[in-house]
Design an enzyme around this catalytic site. Sequence first.
Site, PDB file in Angstrom:
ATOM      1  N   GLU A 151      -3.536   7.446  -4.008  1.00 21.96           N
ATOM      2  CA  GLU A 151      -3.329   6.154  -3.366  1.00 21.96           C
ATOM      3  C   GLU A 151      -3.107   5.059  -4.407  1.00 21.96           C
ATOM      4  OE1 GLU A 151      -6.121   5.015   0.143  1.00 21.96           O
ATOM      5  OE2 GLU A 151      -6.748   3.773  -1.536  1.00 21.96           O
TER       6      GLU A 151
ATOM      7  N   TYR B 229       0.846  -1.189   0.000  1.00 22.99           N
ATOM      8  CA  TYR B 229       0.000   0.000   0.000  1.00 22.99           C
ATOM      9  C   TYR B 229       0.887   1.247   0.000  1.00 22.99           C
ATOM     10  CZ  TYR B 229      -3.109   3.689   1.603  1.00 22.99           C
ATOM     11  OH  TYR B 229      -3.801   4.859   1.690  1.00 22.99           O
TER      12      TYR B 229
END
Length: 378
Positions: free
Chosen positions: A189, A101
Site C-alpha cells: 500500500e 491512495y
Amino acid sequence: MDIHEYQAKELFRAAGIPVPPGRVATTPDEARAIAEELGGSVVVKAQVHSGGRGKAGGVKLATSPDEAASHAEAILGMSIRGLEVKQVLVTVAEDIASEAYVGILVDRATQRPMFMVSAEGGVDIEEVAATNPDAIRKLRVDPRYGLLPHQAYGLANFLYTDPGQVKQATRIMAQLYNAFVENSCSMAEINPLIVTPNGEVKAIDAKVSIDESALFRLPEVEKLRDLDAEPPAETRAREAGLSFVKLDGNVGCCVNGAGLAMATMDLVKTYGGEPANFLDIGGSSNPDKVVAALEIITADPNVKAILFNIFGGITRCDDVARGIVEASNRIRIEPPIVIRLTGTNEAEALEILSEAGFSAFTGMDEVVQKAVDLAAQA
Ligand code: GDP
Ligand code: MN
C-alpha cells in the site's frame, strides 16, 4: 509478516518506485545526524507495525536538525496502538499538492491480486470505502498475464488528469505490482502517493505484509522480520512451532489441527461464547508444545476458561495429557481448564489426567458448552 515502512520503502525503491531518501534512527542524536546529512526539512516517523501513526502523533515535520532530534526524542518510546516505538525514520520532507491512495491486496473471492486506488488519499481508505465508495476504483489482475499496460494506464487515469502525472503513475502501478508479486506480498500500500507542486509523483508512505508461507523461498525478505516489533505472544508461538492468532474473546482454545481449531471456534460462537485465540498445536506429539501453548494462553488476561480439543491421530492423547500436567506444575494456571480428548491413547490420557486431578471428556459439544459457561461466570 508485517515489515516496517523503511523496509517497505527499500522494496519499493528496488522496484523503481520514486521514494524520498531517508534512514532509520534509534536515538535523537542519530536522528539529528541524519537530518544534517539530508539537509533542509525532514519528517520524523515512528516505525511500528501499524497505520494511523500520523493521527497518533508519530509523524512530525522538522525544519532543522535540532528539531528533528527533539521530535525523535518525543516519538521514540511512544506507544502507538499498543506497540512501543523503538525506531524512527528520518526522511526528506516533500511539499504536497495532492494525496492519492494506491493499494494491492489479495481478493479472496476471485483469488487474485486486487488494486484499489483513490484520489482521496492520506486518510483511512476504510473511511472512503464507507462514505464514498465511488471514489475507489478496483481492478482484479489475472496473475497469468500480470498487470497489462492498458490496465496500469486505466488506474493512473482514474487518479490524475495531467498527462505527465498519468504517465508517472502508470509506471508506478506496474512497479508496485511487480514488487507485490516478487516479494509474495499479501498487501502492499502507498498512502499517500503524492504529487509535488512541480508535478512529480512519489510514494511518501509504504505499508507491506508478506505471505508467511512464501518466506522459505525468500531468505532476503525473511531477514526483514523484526521480532522486537511483534506481539510477544506471536513470537513465542512461532518459536514453539505453534500456529497462533490472538482474538478478542475470553475462551482460550488449544486444539490440534487447523480444521478442528476452526470448528472449535465456530462451536464456541454457536454456544454464545467468544474465542480468545486460534491455536493449533500441530500434528506432532510433544508435551513441550502443550506447555508453550498454555503459557501463551494464560499470558492473556482476557482468558477466563481454557478449552482443549484434541483428536488423537498422529498426535497422541497421552502426550497432550502429560503436557497439561507438566504445564500445571511449571506455571500457575488461574482459569479453569476443560478438556476433550479422543482417539490414539485416549485411555492412558484420561488416566494421567484424572491422577493429576483434571477431568476430561470425549464429547465435543458438552466441553465447548462448559467452557463457554465457565468463562461467562468468571
Ligand atoms: P500514517 O499516518 O501512519 O499513514 O503515516 P503517513 O506516512 O501516511 O503520514 C501521515 C500524514 O503525514 C500524510 O498523509 C501527510 O499528510 C503527512 N506527511 C507525511 N510525510 C510528509 C511530508 O514529507 N511532507 C508533508 N508536507 N507532509 C507529510
Ligand atoms: Mn499513510
